[in-house]
Scaffold this active site. Structure first.
Site, short mmCIF file in Angstrom:
data_model
loop_
_atom_site.label_atom_id
_atom_site.label_comp_id
_atom_site.label_asym_id
_atom_site.label_seq_id
_atom_site.Cartn_x
_atom_site.Cartn_y
_atom_site.Cartn_z
N GLY A 18 1.02 -1.65 0.06
CA GLY A 18 -0.06 -0.35 -0.22
C GLY A 18 1.08 1.38 -0.37
O GLY A 18 0.41 2.71 0.01
N GLY A 20 2.71 2.73 -2.30
CA GLY A 20 2.65 2.72 -3.87
C GLY A 20 4.52 2.54 -4.70
O GLY A 20 4.38 3.13 -5.89
N LYS A 21 4.31 1.21 -4.14
CA LYS A 21 5.42 0.72 -5.26
C LYS A 21 5.11 1.15 -6.59
O LYS A 21 5.54 0.35 -7.38
CB LYS A 21 5.29 -0.61 -4.68
CG LYS A 21 6.37 -1.55 -2.94
CD LYS A 21 5.91 -1.85 -3.42
CE LYS A 21 5.07 -3.45 -3.20
NZ LYS A 21 4.20 -3.19 -1.91
N THR A 22 3.85 -0.05 -7.01
CA THR A 22 3.34 -0.36 -7.79
C THR A 22 3.31 1.34 -9.32
O THR A 22 4.02 1.82 -10.03
CB THR A 22 2.07 -1.36 -8.38
OG1 THR A 22 1.90 -2.21 -7.88
CG2 THR A 22 0.94 -0.73 -10.03
N SER A 23 2.41 2.67 -8.54
CA SER A 23 3.12 4.04 -9.15
C SER A 23 4.27 3.41 -9.09
O SER A 23 4.74 5.02 -10.26
CB SER A 23 2.22 4.44 -8.11
OG SER A 23 0.69 4.10 -7.65
N ASP A 45 3.87 -9.55 -8.29
CA ASP A 45 3.00 -9.31 -7.29
C ASP A 45 1.81 -10.72 -7.03
O ASP A 45 0.58 -10.53 -8.52
CB ASP A 45 2.36 -8.32 -6.87
CG ASP A 45 1.44 -7.57 -5.69
OD1 ASP A 45 0.85 -9.19 -5.05
OD2 ASP A 45 1.43 -6.81 -5.35
N THR A 503 -7.31 1.09 -7.14
CA THR A 503 -7.22 -0.07 -7.12
C THR A 503 -7.29 -0.87 -5.39
O THR A 503 -7.56 -2.27 -5.48
CB THR A 503 -5.79 0.31 -6.46
OG1 THR A 503 -5.27 0.65 -8.42
CG2 THR A 503 -4.90 -1.29 -6.32
#
Length: 592
Positions: A18, A20-23, A45, A503
């Protein structure tokens, strides 16, 4: 993001769920591609949301990303990888060995170990085999939440050691030939991770004490693995426009206090600070602005609409939960949505009502103790399922029981089998089953692992049933009765925890679908850390408040029959006082 000034070929993004790794991974990929580089973005993931962030439908093969020339992305699908791995292992024996022998091999390859090693094969191929990514200048990995990532990163050494020490040619994965063929790739993977010229480990965190603690622990464990080229991103740092909004002021103060209390080891890392934005980072254009001086234009206050109705808090929900007087309460959801806080608040509220309560976690990151702080409460016990201790206890039990009547060679074979990395998974699963069984005479509140890991845990019940009976002489009652207990709505109640953002809501919806396929019906949804109930005037916060509205509608009108809303807290919700604030309201949880 100053690590982009001289980027290495491989970039690894990891951190607490949560944060913000993906962003951050997507923004890095887009911005490198905009510079004319050919970039491959990979998600490891199980609960990946690359598709949603990039606005492109992805699979397990490189797919061009819409409107970003040179950028390709893929999701590593553990189930698909496992199916391919099984066929690769079993296929050559079809028509050669008897059908019964082939079926036995398929059965042996049906456990969760196969899923894990198969997914790792794909990951190792991309990192350890340069020919597999020769067409790209950069490979960016959006990794799973921290606990899973660390396991992923330690697998090369674990499996390589197991292969070197194994003398029988078999394992919990069946014939070791497949693993031996991969040993060289695994070794190259380890070398690539430790090569500072080739790989940068980007630790993503938020300005929150728990996220900093997790980043610190991750950083130390990765340095122990030889991964020393690390960069820290502090994401979503809020700065108030003025002191006129007390909520905005409190949010800025909380961030400043967290940064001031950052562990010393993190201070020594190169850092990038990313400001909090008024909208969700969805779509390529938003990703292009991250870390730059470009900021989206926010509506003025008179352009924003007020949200007049929303679900109430956790008050009456606690009355309903306590009415069963015993049983299991599971908080489930995407990493970083506040499952630990909600679980701890529920446990405290039940103990305050005079019930015996045990609060525990199956999450490898285990933040329950920090949330509870040093406080104690009569009737409430706090613990965690410790993978190291559970594995040691399990090995001792198997050797004491199944190994008791074996000769020296048989005991040596069993000891070798128990050195398999999947033994830890079996041990943790048994402990989870035991914790659930203790709900027969008290409340057991379990803060579960992030969504992907949790679903693997639940879906693997029958696979673990086979795996445990392969090593042990009998099936524990707790494992035998786990699925019936989880499916009994009078015994187990699942709280799906989410945030009022795209998300987390959509991941929670997928979780609910998976639970229903497993014949487990969620009891209620908890929308956590909402700005909607708060009186704010800060434009960024008002904009984020407005952006919550469609997700509140989606949950209350289409996804859940019972919903409770928890407001963002001006004081950190830790310790008994902070946790009691979350359940202090006397309002009903709204039913739609």
């Amino acid at each position: 993001m100053n690590f982009l000034n001289t980027p290495t070929r491989n970039l690894f993004f990891t951190g607490k769920g949560g944060v913000g790794k993906t962003s951050m991974a997507c923004a890095t990929a887009v911005q490198l591609a905009d510079r004319g580089r050919r970039v491959l973005l990979v998600s490891t993931d199980p609960a990946s949301n690359l598709d949603e962030v990039l606005g492109t439908s992805l699979g397990n093969r490189p797919t061009p990303v819409n409107s970003v020339p040179g950028l390709f992305a893929l999701n590593l699908d553990p189930e698909a990888a496992a199916a391919e791995y099984r066929e690769r292992m079993v296929g050559p024996y079809r028509g050669v060995l008897p059908d019964a022998a082939v079926r036995s091999m398929e059965e042996q390859l049906s456990g969760s170990c196969t899923i894990e090693i198969a997914a790792f094969d794909e990951f190792a191929k991309l990192l350890g085999d340069k020919d597999a990514t020769a067409d790209f200048d950069h490979v960016i990995f959006d990794t799973a939440p921290t606990g899973h990532t660390l396991r992923l990163l330690t697998l090369p050494s674990a499996w390589s050691g197991y292969i070197e020490q194994n003398t029988t040619g078999t394992s919990c994965l069946g014939p070791l030939a497949g693993l031996q063929a991969q040993a060289a790739v695994y070794q190259k993977t380890v070398e690539a991770l430790a090569d500072a010229e080739a790989t940068t480990l980007v630790l993503v965190t938020r300005a929150e004490p728990s996220a900093f603690r997790e980043a610190d622990r991750t950083s130390a464990e990765l340095r122990h693995l030889g991964v020393n080229n690390q960069h820290l991103i502090i994401n979503g740092v809020f700065t108030a426009e003025s002191t006129s909004d007390p909520i905005a002021t409190a949010m800025q103060q909380r961030a400043e206090q967290a940064i001031e209390g950052m562990p010393e080891s993190l201070r020594g890392l190169k850092q990038s600070v990313i400001p909090l934005t008024g909208d969700g980072l969805m779509g390529v254009e938003s990703l292009r602005t991250i870390g730059s001086d470009q900021h989206p234009v926010l509506p003025t206050l008179d352009q924003m609409t007020s949200i007049e109705s929303y679900p109430a808090g956790l008050g009456e929900l606690m009355d309903d939960l306590s009415s069963q007087r015993h049983g299991v309460i599971l908080t489930m959801g995407k990493g970083g949505v506040g499952k630990t806080t909600i679980a701890a608040a529920v446990a405290v509220a039940l103990a305050d009502r005079g019930f015996k309560v045990h609060l525990s976690t199956t999450d490898p990151a285990a933040h329950v103790a920090a949330t509870m702080a040093a406080d104690q409460l009569v009737g409430l016990t706090v613990g965690r399922i410790d993978p190291v201790q559970e594995t040691a206890d399990y090995r001792d039990e198997v050797m004491r029981t199944a190994g008791a009547d074996l000769d020296e060679d048989g005991r040596a074979l069993l000891e070798e089998d128990l050195r398999s990395p999947c033994t830890e998974e079996i041990a943790v699963f048994r402990a989870f089953a035991k914790a659930v069984s203790e709900g027969t005479d008290r409340f057991v509140v379990l803060d579960t692992a992030p969504t992907g890991h949790t679903i693997l845990l639940l879906d693997s019940a029958l696979a673990y049933h086979r795996e445990v009976t392969r090593q042990a002489s009998q099936m524990p009652d707790a494992v035998e009765n786990l699925l019936p207990r989880l499916r009994d709505p009078d015994f187990t109640r699942v709280l799906v925890v989410t945030l009022p953002e795209a998300t987390p809501v959509h991941e929670a919806a997928k979780l609910q679908q998976d639970l229903r396929r497993a014949e487990i019906e969620p009891y209620a949804w908890v929308i956590n850390q909402s700005l909607v109930p708060l009186d704010v005037s800060n434009r960024t916060l008002r904009h984020r408040q407005n952006n919550e509205s469609p997700f509140l509608d989606e949950v209350t009108k289409t996804l859940a029959s019972r919903v409770a809303l928890v407001a963002w807290q001006t004081e950190p919700p830790t310790g008994l006082t902070g946790l009691r604030r979350i359940t202090a309201n006397n309002s009903s949880a709204t039913t739609f």
